[in-house]
Motif scaffolding. Structure first.
Motif, PDB file in Angstrom:
ATOM      1  N   PRO A   1     -52.840  11.978 -41.695  1.00 25.81           N
ATOM      2  CA  PRO A   1     -53.161  13.390 -41.958  1.00 25.81           C
ATOM      3  C   PRO A   1     -53.190  14.181 -40.660  1.00 25.81           C
ATOM      4  CG  PRO A   1     -55.163  12.096 -41.943  1.00 25.81           C
ATOM      5  CD  PRO A   1     -54.031  11.119 -41.742  1.00 25.81           C
ATOM      6  N   PHE A   2     -53.338  15.489 -40.774  1.00 22.42           N
ATOM      7  CA  PHE A   2     -53.501  16.323 -39.590  1.00 22.42           C
ATOM      8  C   PHE A   2     -54.387  17.514 -39.938  1.00 22.42           C
ATOM      9  CE2 PHE A   2     -49.592  17.425 -41.746  1.00 22.42           C
ATOM     10  CZ  PHE A   2     -49.583  18.804 -41.798  1.00 22.42           C
ATOM     11  N   VAL A   3     -54.815  18.213 -38.909  1.00 24.92           N
ATOM     12  CA  VAL A   3     -55.785  19.294 -39.063  1.00 24.92           C
ATOM     13  C   VAL A   3     -55.136  20.614 -38.663  1.00 24.92           C
ATOM     14  CG1 VAL A   3     -58.062  20.159 -38.380  1.00 24.92           C
ATOM     15  CG2 VAL A   3     -57.640  17.691 -38.497  1.00 24.92           C
TER      16      VAL A   3
ATOM     17  N   ASP B   1     -52.041  16.634 -45.302  1.00 23.31           N
ATOM     18  CA  ASP B   1     -51.518  15.271 -45.340  1.00 23.31           C
ATOM     19  C   ASP B   1     -50.132  15.294 -45.979  1.00 23.31           C
ATOM     20  OD1 ASP B   1     -51.054  12.433 -46.110  1.00 23.31           O
ATOM     21  OD2 ASP B   1     -53.111  12.187 -45.435  1.00 23.31           O
ATOM     22  N   PRO B   2     -49.140  14.652 -45.347  1.00 24.69           N
ATOM     23  CA  PRO B   2     -47.798  14.615 -45.946  1.00 24.69           C
ATOM     24  C   PRO B   2     -47.763  13.854 -47.267  1.00 24.69           C
ATOM     25  CG  PRO B   2     -47.749  13.989 -43.625  1.00 24.69           C
ATOM     26  CD  PRO B   2     -49.182  13.992 -44.043  1.00 24.69           C
ATOM     27  N   ASP B   3     -48.714  12.921 -47.477  1.00 24.09           N
ATOM     28  CA  ASP B   3     -48.726  12.147 -48.714  1.00 24.09           C
ATOM     29  C   ASP B   3     -49.277  13.002 -49.850  1.00 24.09           C
ATOM     30  OD1 ASP B   3     -47.887   9.651 -47.545  1.00 24.09           O
ATOM     31  OD2 ASP B   3     -49.847   9.565 -46.605  1.00 24.09           O
ATOM     32  N   PRO B   4     -48.496  13.227 -50.904  1.00 18.76           N
ATOM     33  CA  PRO B   4     -48.978  14.041 -52.019  1.00 18.76           C
ATOM     34  C   PRO B   4     -50.239  13.457 -52.640  1.00 18.76           C
ATOM     35  CG  PRO B   4     -46.610  13.694 -52.182  1.00 18.76           C
ATOM     36  CD  PRO B   4     -47.107  12.781 -51.092  1.00 18.76           C
ATOM     37  N   GLY B   5     -51.198  14.312 -52.895  1.00 18.31           N
ATOM     38  CA  GLY B   5     -52.423  13.871 -53.565  1.00 18.31           C
ATOM     39  C   GLY B   5     -53.450  13.254 -52.650  1.00 18.31           C
ATOM     40  N   ASP B   6     -53.105  13.033 -51.365  1.00 21.47           N
ATOM     41  CA  ASP B   6     -54.072  12.443 -50.443  1.00 21.47           C
ATOM     42  C   ASP B   6     -55.063  13.519 -50.004  1.00 21.47           C
ATOM     43  OD1 ASP B   6     -55.157  10.320 -49.179  1.00 21.47           O
ATOM     44  OD2 ASP B   6     -53.433   9.884 -47.915  1.00 21.47           O
ATOM     45  N   SER B   7     -56.327  13.156 -49.912  1.00 22.97           N
ATOM     46  CA  SER B   7     -57.367  14.122 -49.579  1.00 22.97           C
ATOM     47  C   SER B   7     -58.237  13.583 -48.458  1.00 22.97           C
ATOM     48  CB  SER B   7     -58.227  14.420 -50.811  1.00 22.97           C
ATOM     49  OG  SER B   7     -58.828  13.229 -51.311  1.00 22.97           O
ATOM     50  N   GLN B   8     -59.109  14.432 -47.962  1.00 22.80           N
ATOM     51  CA  GLN B   8     -59.974  14.051 -46.846  1.00 22.80           C
ATOM     52  C   GLN B   8     -61.093  13.127 -47.328  1.00 22.80           C
ATOM     53  OE1 GLN B   8     -61.382  17.123 -43.958  1.00 22.80           O
ATOM     54  NE2 GLN B   8     -63.429  16.430 -44.551  1.00 22.80           N
ATOM     55  N   SER B   9     -61.266  12.028 -46.620  1.00 23.21           N
ATOM     56  CA  SER B   9     -62.356  11.110 -46.938  1.00 23.21           C
ATOM     57  C   SER B   9     -63.473  11.170 -45.901  1.00 23.21           C
ATOM     58  CB  SER B   9     -61.845   9.672 -47.018  1.00 23.21           C
ATOM     59  OG  SER B   9     -61.350   9.235 -45.756  1.00 23.21           O
ATOM     60  N   ALA B  10     -63.158  11.645 -44.689  1.00 26.48           N
ATOM     61  CA  ALA B  10     -64.172  11.705 -43.636  1.00 26.48           C
ATOM     62  C   ALA B  10     -63.684  12.646 -42.543  1.00 26.48           C
ATOM     63  CB  ALA B  10     -64.439  10.313 -43.065  1.00 26.48           C
TER      64      ALA B  10
ATOM     65  N   ARG C   1     -63.361  20.355 -31.223  1.00 30.19           N
ATOM     66  CA  ARG C   1     -62.201  19.699 -31.822  1.00 30.19           C
ATOM     67  C   ARG C   1     -62.637  18.912 -33.058  1.00 30.19           C
ATOM     68  NH1 ARG C   1     -60.762  14.878 -27.429  1.00 30.19           N
ATOM     69  NH2 ARG C   1     -62.704  13.686 -27.656  1.00 30.19           N
ATOM     70  N   VAL C   2     -61.642  18.576 -33.887  1.00 30.52           N
ATOM     71  CA  VAL C   2     -61.905  17.888 -35.159  1.00 30.52           C
ATOM     72  C   VAL C   2     -60.832  16.826 -35.383  1.00 30.52           C
ATOM     73  CG1 VAL C   2     -62.142  18.153 -37.667  1.00 30.52           C
ATOM     74  CG2 VAL C   2     -62.913  19.976 -36.156  1.00 30.52           C
ATOM     75  N   LYS C   3     -61.214  15.704 -35.973  1.00 32.38           N
ATOM     76  CA  LYS C   3     -60.255  14.751 -36.523  1.00 32.38           C
ATOM     77  C   LYS C   3     -60.696  14.404 -37.935  1.00 32.38           C
ATOM     78  CE  LYS C   3     -60.036  10.575 -34.867  1.00 32.38           C
ATOM     79  NZ  LYS C   3     -60.012   9.427 -33.942  1.00 32.38           N
ATOM     80  N   VAL C   4     -59.749  13.986 -38.768  1.00 31.87           N
ATOM     81  CA  VAL C   4     -60.047  13.708 -40.172  1.00 31.87           C
ATOM     82  C   VAL C   4     -59.428  12.377 -40.578  1.00 31.87           C
ATOM     83  CG1 VAL C   4     -60.229  16.140 -40.830  1.00 31.87           C
ATOM     84  CG2 VAL C   4     -57.998  14.999 -40.934  1.00 31.87           C
ATOM     85  N   TRP C   5     -59.946  11.828 -41.672  1.00 32.07           N
ATOM     86  CA  TRP C   5     -59.402  10.616 -42.284  1.00 32.07           C
ATOM     87  C   TRP C   5     -58.975  10.939 -43.707  1.00 32.07           C
ATOM     88  CZ3 TRP C   5     -63.015  10.629 -38.575  1.00 32.07           C
ATOM     89  CH2 TRP C   5     -62.965   9.654 -37.575  1.00 32.07           C
ATOM     90  N   ASP C   6     -57.893  10.274 -44.171  1.00 30.91           N
ATOM     91  CA  ASP C   6     -57.452  10.484 -45.553  1.00 30.91           C
ATOM     92  C   ASP C   6     -58.037   9.400 -46.460  1.00 30.91           C
ATOM     93  OD1 ASP C   6     -55.925   8.214 -45.065  1.00 30.91           O
ATOM     94  OD2 ASP C   6     -54.042   9.292 -44.874  1.00 30.91           O
ATOM     95  N   THR C   7     -57.719   9.495 -47.748  1.00 34.04           N
ATOM     96  CA  THR C   7     -58.282   8.555 -48.723  1.00 34.04           C
ATOM     97  C   THR C   7     -57.399   7.340 -48.926  1.00 34.04           C
ATOM     98  OG1 THR C   7     -57.234   9.840 -50.504  1.00 34.04           O
ATOM     99  CG2 THR C   7     -59.529  10.341 -49.994  1.00 34.04           C
TER     100      THR C   7
ATOM    101  N   LYS D   1     -68.137   9.580 -37.238  1.00 37.85           N
ATOM    102  CA  LYS D   1     -67.381   9.644 -38.488  1.00 37.85           C
ATOM    103  C   LYS D   1     -68.333   9.902 -39.652  1.00 37.85           C
ATOM    104  CE  LYS D   1     -64.040   7.032 -41.285  1.00 37.85           C
ATOM    105  NZ  LYS D   1     -63.298   5.752 -41.420  1.00 37.85           N
ATOM    106  N   VAL D   2     -68.112  11.023 -40.343  1.00 31.81           N
ATOM    107  CA  VAL D   2     -68.951  11.422 -41.471  1.00 31.81           C
ATOM    108  C   VAL D   2     -68.136  11.304 -42.746  1.00 31.81           C
ATOM    109  CG1 VAL D   2     -70.290  13.284 -42.529  1.00 31.81           C
ATOM    110  CG2 VAL D   2     -70.263  13.017 -40.035  1.00 31.81           C
ATOM    111  N   THR D   3     -68.587  10.494 -43.680  1.00 28.43           N
ATOM    112  CA  THR D   3     -67.888  10.353 -44.962  1.00 28.43           C
ATOM    113  C   THR D   3     -68.150  11.593 -45.799  1.00 28.43           C
ATOM    114  OG1 THR D   3     -68.135   7.954 -44.894  1.00 28.43           O
ATOM    115  CG2 THR D   3     -67.636   8.937 -47.026  1.00 28.43           C
ATOM    116  N   SER D   4     -67.145  12.448 -45.908  1.00 26.92           N
ATOM    117  CA  SER D   4     -67.311  13.721 -46.617  1.00 26.92           C
ATOM    118  C   SER D   4     -65.959  14.384 -46.797  1.00 26.92           C
ATOM    119  CB  SER D   4     -68.248  14.653 -45.840  1.00 26.92           C
ATOM    120  OG  SER D   4     -68.285  15.933 -46.433  1.00 26.92           O
ATOM    121  N   SER D   5     -65.802  15.110 -47.897  1.00 29.26           N
ATOM    122  CA  SER D   5     -64.600  15.911 -48.119  1.00 29.26           C
ATOM    123  C   SER D   5     -64.781  17.338 -47.623  1.00 29.26           C
ATOM    124  CB  SER D   5     -64.255  15.927 -49.616  1.00 29.26           C
ATOM    125  OG  SER D   5     -65.323  16.508 -50.371  1.00 29.26           O
ATOM    126  N   ALA D   6     -65.972  17.679 -47.111  1.00 35.21           N
ATOM    127  CA  ALA D   6     -66.249  19.025 -46.629  1.00 35.21           C
ATOM    128  C   ALA D   6     -65.356  19.366 -45.445  1.00 35.21           C
ATOM    129  CB  ALA D   6     -67.718  19.154 -46.231  1.00 35.21           C
TER     130      ALA D   6
END
Length: 433
Positions: free
Chosen positions: A205-207, A231-240, A290-296, A260-265
């Motif tokens: 993913p990217f921000v 996220d280039p992957d369709p349907g993928d969402s933020q997990s953290a 700055r921010v980084k994110v994780w996908d599901t 790392k915070v587990t959240s979709s916020a």
């Protein structure tokens, strides 16, 4: 001279060890060395491709339940680089390893998939064409081009379908290999021959759209940082997510680090404090964030995305407006004294507070005042909307909202209170009977 039994035993041990060493060397170079370069069955590419010249090409030993004897497979790394081996019963191993791809017909030689578009580029190569137990063979090159242009000018290539996570398209193998189809969709035969090459590879993913707002009049005051997950992957969402705020652009002097915070916020409030502790912001300070994110799906993290500009917090705490009125019970057309700062008339403690650059409390005298009242309000005795302690009377009865705004060198804050005006009590006159 008779040889002692101890010496004979030593000689036998030495002979045995020499024999064992030779055996292990042969075993290693003939068997283990070949297996060592094979990819693991845990690699993330699997399934079959089809060539009309050489037949089926297996991309993972799990396809044939052969992982107990030959652990091979192809892997796509986080940076998109391919490695490992596929297997053809007709031509043997097909390598995606960088060390086997030097000297390709047209650089770049490395086999790689774009982590943003899913398109493959570079080359693979049939091992049998250039190496069999260290011996070079002639007659064919074994090169397989993963993307290029055919002789009639038609482009071809292999790409990752981001929805199905199946590889689709064609590769071209020179000489004996010919065209390689990675998916039955290429030839419209999926109803009769459901072959495909699939991967569990997760595109990172990217921000985007980093921004912030602030509420310096809130209790407590805060900054709200926001971003958008992509996220280039369709349907993928933020997990953290992880957010950092630092006093330097290298982020060595961290003031906020959420880990790392587990959240979709996609936003976070950070308090602005007079004496900030870790995790809070201070006044009169320049910050970088700055921010980084994780996908599901992976879950895979993005790279750090830093805001394009720094920001500076206010020099000091914003004004804190407050007021009261005399008398507390208000009647129509009665003169009311509103009190926002201390003077000879307004002596209670519930008054407005302002601050200097050291965040010490000071009087709000000399700051800009603005009163907003109902339309029936009449300022009297020479006072007006910009008077700190105005005198007002109301011509109508009922509930009314009174707002006071105070502006100083850093900003404006407003407070609103409700009052109610009543009819005056009737005047009684005693009459003798």
């Amino acid at each position: 001279m008779q040889v002692s039994k101890t010496l004979k035993v030593k000689v036998k041990v030495v002979i045995f060890l020499c024999f064992l060493l030779v055996f292990l060397s042969i075993f290693y170079f003939k068997f283990l060395k070949g297996k060592k370069i094979l990819a693991s069955s845990l690699d993330n590419v699997f399934g079959y491709a089809w060539s009309e010249n050489i037949g089926w090409i297996s991309f993972n030993c799990t396809n044939q339940n052969s992982c107990g004897t030959s652990n091979y497979g192809v892997n796509i790394a986080d940076n998109g680089i391919l490695s490992g081996y596929a297997w053809s019963e007709n031509i043997g191993w097909i390598s995606f390893n960088q060390t086997d791809l030097t000297g390709c017909p047209t650089p770049p030689c490395i086999a790689v998939m774009s982590t943003t578009t899913g398109k493959l580029s570079g080359w693979a190569r049939a091992v049998r064409a250039f190496q069999t137990e260290g011996q070079t063979l002639g007659g064919w090159s074994g090169w397989i081009h993963l993307a290029g242009t055919s002789t009639d000018g038609t482009p071809y290539g292999v790409y990752l379908n981001l929805t199905s996570r199946e590889l689709e398209g064609w590769a071209w193998g020179e000489d004996v290999i010919g065209w390689i189809s990675f998916n039955c969709k290429n030839q419209g035969v999926c109803n009769t021959s459901n072959y495909f090459v699939k991967t569990s590879f997760d595109l990172a993913p990217f921000v985007t759209n980093l921004s912030y707002t602030r509420d310096c009049c809130g209790l407590p005051p805060y900054y709200q940082f926001s971003w958008q997950f992509q996220d280039p992957d369709p349907g993928d969402s933020q997990s953290a997510y992880q957010l950092q705020v630092a006093k330097d652009s290298n982020f060595t002097d961290l003031q906020v680090d959420t880990n790392k915070v587990t959240s979709s916020a996609e936003s976070l409030q950070v308090i602005l404090a007079k004496k900030p502790s870790f995790g809070q912001l201070g006044y009169n300070t320049t910050y970088f964030w700055r921010v980084k994110v994780w996908d599901t799906y992976g879950p895979k993290s993005s790279a750090w995305q830093q805001a394009s500009t720094s920001f500076m917090t206010p020099l000091h705490i914003f004004p804190s407006p407050n007021f009261y009125w005399i008398p507390q019970t208000i009647t129509r057309n009665e003169v009311i004294q509103f009190c926002a700062v201390e003077d000879a008339t307004c002596t209670q403690t519930s008054l407005s507070v302002c601050y200097n650059n050291n965040n010490d409390q000071i009087s709000c005298q000399g700051k800009t005042f603005f009163w907003q009242m109902s339309s029936d309000a009449i300022f009297v005795d020479g006072t007006g909307p910009n008077t700190p302690n105005p005198r007002v009377k109301f011509s109508n009865i009922g509930s009314k909202n009174i707002s006071l705004s105070i502006t100083d060198d850093v900003g404006t804050c407003t407070t609103t209170k409700s009052i109610k005006t009543y009819l005056p009590l009737p005047k009684w006159k005693e009459i003798s009977p």
